[in-house]
Design an enzyme around this catalytic site. Structure first.
Site, PDB file in Angstrom:
ATOM      1  CD  GLU A 198      -1.653  -2.274   1.925  1.00  0.00           C
ATOM      2  OE1 GLU A 198      -0.753  -2.174   2.784  1.00  0.00           O
ATOM      3  OE2 GLU A 198      -2.165  -3.354   1.601  1.00  0.00           O
ATOM      4  CD  GLU A 237      -4.565  -7.657  -0.783  1.00  0.00           C
ATOM      5  OE1 GLU A 237      -4.060  -8.195   0.222  1.00  0.00           O
ATOM      6  OE2 GLU A 237      -4.614  -6.416  -0.931  1.00  0.00           O
TER       7      GLU A 237
END
Lengths: 716, 716
Positions: free
Chosen positions: A485, A509
């Site tokens: 992130e 994911e």
């Protein structure tokens, strides 16, 4: 051997009638022209094989409280040309050595009314152009605030682009393939939900931006060496098909706090009529500073498994207890809390993974959810969310450290910050020291959710400064970092090779969050991977997620062979076998490829590539004669073909080929695969049908002895 | 001895007809009434001697994304009454022991529609009311964001107020004395310039707010225990004369991020018909948690001089060189820079101050400008502005440490942060460790300029959290903190007595920035000092600043005796003799008072006081029989009179009285003073004429022997 030839040209512009400067790439195919347009506005053009790729485009910056800004009224006071040709050795990479060869033009401009100077430095490589702004130390340009950078990239046509929405906080989107003119119409659809997202314009997209012109030219826009500056997005002027830089603002809307002497990052435009050149280009690394870490023996590629996928799918939880509405570190008593029975990061389960890793030759085990605070870990603007050192009652740090060590396996640390960046920095030294004291030398960090302090975004200058701080401090502790992130990498790993990975894109994911497009992995290497490796965490063998968690109806849009291929096509020094051990046990024969595949390379050859359609690459394992080939295929079934001409002549190899079965399909029949062994030489011609969302993986080894070849066909 | 009596009353409100709860102060003069108004809105009233001081006023909070908020629809589910009476001993203070005596009412409210509870806790002392909101841990109120606190203080009349403009970044204003109804009209005039200021309303003012009603009642509104919450301002509804809490927002306009269980700070309303009760009230400390530092012997009051005033006046500079447009730490080479010849923090000058301190019995020397970075230290949004450990070439840390030690003098560290809070936190451990390694045990910190990260203010929750972090970490290192430009103290020093001072108001430096109102120091103890001591840095003997720096035409609006009195009237465990040594040498006889005056006390008696007019206080030095009396006078000349009845009976003392000469005036003749010695007993009646902006200081000692009394008159 380093060859450095400097050719200095002094252009004294008494009357301002010499306007155009030209720069040619080493092989002559690319030409960059610099000039001052009317009003002294700097402008550049990029030409490939005599055709404009970037039409005349303006350069400059708009400054705060500065009516003149740095937009015009310039005169050229000096230009300097030079050539650079050097080879350097990365600590890890797709290749053993990297050649850095460019022609450079340094243009010094003076703004007449304000008498202040900037330098624009152009470096033209065979695969593309890099340029940046430099602000020398001077009285008339000292501290300044950027309101917006105004670097243009005027496209020569309504290209096809592979883009994601401009967003100050995330890149976790599926790519949209469309004409440039369609971007604004398709934005709404492209903006899938995310825990932290901040859009700015329906004409806004992120870098790196991959494009293909109607006449087959591949063009990529990106940046390199993003340090102490705000991350650049691109905003499209639809009418004129001009992209302009759009920086990420702070909470006041300002886009950069600068103090001379300083520079902007490099803006890059890669161009080729061969898509493979884009994939193999090392421009982004070459524009970064050489390695600043003196001693790098502690930096090592890692193949790992982890206590992770079972939480991502919802089968288990990161949290330990469901007893409280929320928790407060230092106050909540976890020892007396009622365990929820689903906490995966417990001693027994971790040992199971350690055993699995040891049995199958994996280097390490990542464990998420080991430390207190997960009960309410995101979405609450919580400041003191984690302390990075206190484990849950069922995770014994020392016991697991010693157990892993006894099995020859490392544990990978996990630092989820929940975007609470100040809290992370307050704990950083303690957290890193804790790692070293407990045998951890690599950490996966995360920035899920909104950045605190409020008003900052994931890609603003302030936060980028933080990521860099964490990387540099980690280097002091001899710690490797895999930051999720965080801002997309821009080649920083040349300077700090302890940055062994980032996520900063839509990873595996998302297959568990509803799925990604089946051709997603045929785009990523053209976009996200250009700045640095991605911790894509591939290797999912069970595509039906409801089998792990009945409440999760997601489907992994990939065949099993496509998953195998990712270990080759998605270059990363950090590779996870992400699925649960039991799924690997079920398909032990296919799992063998993952066990065999290398994570560090002496050479890489991009065999065929088309963004959104397919990628085939062959890589030679470092310090070995082994080769690994991977193909990932998009939505259209196709036959992939190549010759093994990269092998040594006059040698026989054994190729183990993992390929889609003839009835395989990413959706309806993903686990149908075949495995066959053949003998190959450098004359062998390979041909393989690939399913939709499919692919193949091949491991090529020299036979240990002649007997190994017995019974195997030779591929002609 | 602690007496704790709990009386629990359970009010079961089946039909909701019991509305009013009453709380009486220990001496019965104050009554607080709580009730629910129509719609279940919590409301309180404060009555003093049967008259409303705070008319019925609403309580509650507005929450983000919560239509109900915590504003109404409440029912009382429980009330609990109790009494507390305890005495505690502060580490330093105006008095040796502090009595904490109140009657408490705890009201538990349930919001019917949302089924969530809050508690409002009221504590009624003899001098005033404190109350706060408490949010117990519960599923229905877990994480919540405050959009605004809506605590009202409905005034019973158009009082006279002593106020400064509501401002999220500074309190460094002269006080304006006006009717409440005049605040908005006078705001523009009150808003003098400051390096960082953010106004929000012409009806906005800051705490603590001092008022006087037309019938002579003194009223003060403040807060106590401001921890992990946003600082409260007051916004006036002019029509109805109702103040409402106005919290400091973050960059998104939110006013508080909360997680239950948690509390708001205490809101306090002090009331008395005797102004001296306001000054001597210990409510603010009593509402804070007891001391959390186990071992406090390292916390010591300090009398100091410093290398500071010469920079403030412009005589010298903090910066070392004028050679560069700006500097970058780690890049700029200070050793080769051309010194500007005005850098005051150099070895020779510091030694001069150390010698002066040693000669005159001062504990310490503060040195500002010792560390690299001052060349462009504010106004540039510079992040990496200081590193807090690297000295300039002419300041030798070890040499000066050893020199000071040899003279029995400490050095006081200086950490100017320039508001770059993240940079300070990144360096905090290193900076504190550096202090301990070099013999520093106290630091003056500063937050001049805008707070970084951009979007935060000096008084927002985020930044308040930082100040607290710095204080608590300092305590771990056994370091005392004197934080300038930080949030005004709210009694935190009871819990963390290493917080020995703040500025957080308009201090002596402003006398050099154009001057402050001559009655400023007759207001400050009623406002700023209620939450904790102020490092006012008094002791200026040369009022004509142009004598230090011809370009600075400021005038110190105070007589010399007023300056002496400040050591008594402006209570602080940290007292500076701020002027240059040569000015003290010139008035050595007056300077004697500063040398003699104590900085820690066993007892304090406020003799007379009127906000804006005069304050006279007598204090008994800790562990001694010495008394020191100080009077500061406002614009009106007057005669101050009192009896020495606080002295021990049947004893004779020698009083040295430093008083304005009969022709003294703060502007025209500030340095005219007289010194006389008389004998006093506890029957002696004292009377002294005070100049405009004047005052007097008296030191009272027991004679060493009878011979000392010879030749002295007895004051009858």
């Amino acid at each position: 051997m380093k060859k450095y030839i400097a050719i200095t040209c002094m252009w004294l512009l008494m009357f301002g009638f010499v306007h155009a400067q030209e720069l040619t790439s080493p092989n002559g195919k690319l030409v960059m022209k610099f000039s001052l347009q009317n009003g002294g506005v700097p402008s550049y053009t990029l030409i490939y094989k005599q055709k404009d790729v970037v039409k005349p485009s303006k350069l400059g910056l708009e400054l705060k409280n500065d009516s003149k800004s740095l937009l015009g009224d310039f005169e050229i006071v000096n230009t300097k040309s030079s050539t650079f040709d050097d080879t350097w050795t990365p600590v890890w990479g797709e290749v053993k050595t990297i050649r850095n060869n460019y022609n450079e033009l340094e243009v010094t401009l003076n703004q007449k009314e304000t008498n202040r100077q900037i330098i624009i430095r152009f470096r033209l490589f065979n695969e593309g152009l890099g340029f940046r702004y430099e602000f020398p130390t001077q009285k008339n340009l000292n501290y300044f605030i950027i309101k917006e950078e105004r670097t243009q990239f005027a496209m020569a046509g309504n290209h096809t682009a592979f883009w994601i929405p401009g967003d100050y906080d995330t890149q976790e989107y599926d790519f949209t393939k469309s004409k440039l003119s369609e971007i604004s119409t398709l934005q709404a659809n492209a903006r899938s939900a995310n825990l932290a997202q901040t859009f700015f314009a329906t004409t806004g997209v992120q870098t790196s931006l991959m494009m293909k012109s109607d006449d087959g030219l591949y063009i990529n826009i990106h940046e390199a060496a993003l340090i102490n500056y705000s991350c650049m997005h691109l905003n499209l002027d639809e009418k004129n098909l001009i992209f302009e830089s759009w920086l990420t603002p702070d909470s006041h809307g300002e886009k950069g706090y600068m103090q001379s002497p300083c520079t902007s990052p490099w803006r890059t435009v890669m161009v080729s009529d061969d898509a493979r050149d884009i994939l193999s280009s090392k421009i982004t690394y070459n524009l970064n500073e050489p390695c600043k870490i003196a001693e790098t023996s502690w930096i090592k590629p890692v193949k790992y498994v982890g206590v992770w996928w079972e939480m991502i799918t919802g089968k288990s939880s990161w949290a330990y207890t469901d007893q409280y509405p929320s928790v407060q570190l230092g106050i909540t008593d976890f020892k007396s809390a009622k365990p929820n029975g689903k906490h995966a990061a417990n001693n027994a389960n971790v040992k199971k993974y350690i055993d699995f890793a040891a049995k199958h030759g994996f280097d390490a085990v990542l464990v998420e959810g080991w430390n207190i605070g997960w009960e309410d870990w995101f979405g609450n603007f919580k400041d003191y969310v984690f302390d990075f050192v206190t484990p849950y009652p069922d995770f014994n740090v020392q016991e697991l450290r010693d157990y892993a060590k006894s099995k020859g396996v490392k544990l990978i640390m996990h630092h989820e910050t929940s975007g609470a960046v100040r809290n992370y920095e307050r704990h950083l030294d303690t957290a890193y020291a804790f790692m070293k004291n407990n045998g951890y030398d690599a950490v996966k960090s995360g920035y899920v959710g909104n950045i605190l302090p409020i008003g900052e975004n994931h890609y603003s200058q302030w936060t980028i400064n933080h990521y860099q701080y964490a990387i540099e401090k980690a280097a002091q502790y001899k710690i490797m970092v895999n930051a999720h992130e965080a801002v997309r990498p821009t080649g920083i790993a040349r300077t700090y090779p302890n940055l062994i990975g980032n996520e900063s894109a839509r990873g595996t994911e998302y297959q568990s969050f509803g799925g990604s497009k089946p051709n997603h992995v045929t785009v990523l290497p053209f976009t996200r991977l250009l700045g640095g490796p991605m911790d894509y965490t591939p290797g999912i063998f069970e595509m039906d997620i409801s089998k792990l968690n009945p409440d999760n109806k997601s489907h992994v849009n990939s065949t099993l062979c496509n998953q195998l291929a990712l270990y080759v096509t998605m270059y990363s020094p950090l590779q996870m076998a992400a699925d649960l051990p039991e799924h690997y046990d079920r398909f032990a024969d296919a799992f063998q490829f993952i066990k065999d595949v290398a994570v560090d390379w002496d050479d890489s050859k991009y065999i065929e590539a088309e963004p959104g359609e397919y990628i085939t690459v062959a890589r030679k394992a470092k310090g070995s004669e082994k080769w690994f080939i991977g193909n990932v295929n998009g939505e259209q079934t196709r036959t992939s073909a190549f010759t093994f001409d990269f092998l040594n002549a006059d040698k026989k190899y054994i190729a183990t080929i993992y390929a889609d079965a003839s009835n395989a399909h990413y959706k309806t029949n993903p686990q149908a695969y075949t495995i066959r062994k053949v003998v190959v030489t450098n004359k062998s011609k390979f041909s393989q049908w690939c399913a939709a969302g499919g692919g193949y993986a091949i491991s090529v080894v020299e036979p240990a002895n002649a007997a190994d070849l017995k019974g195997l066909k030779i591929l002609k």
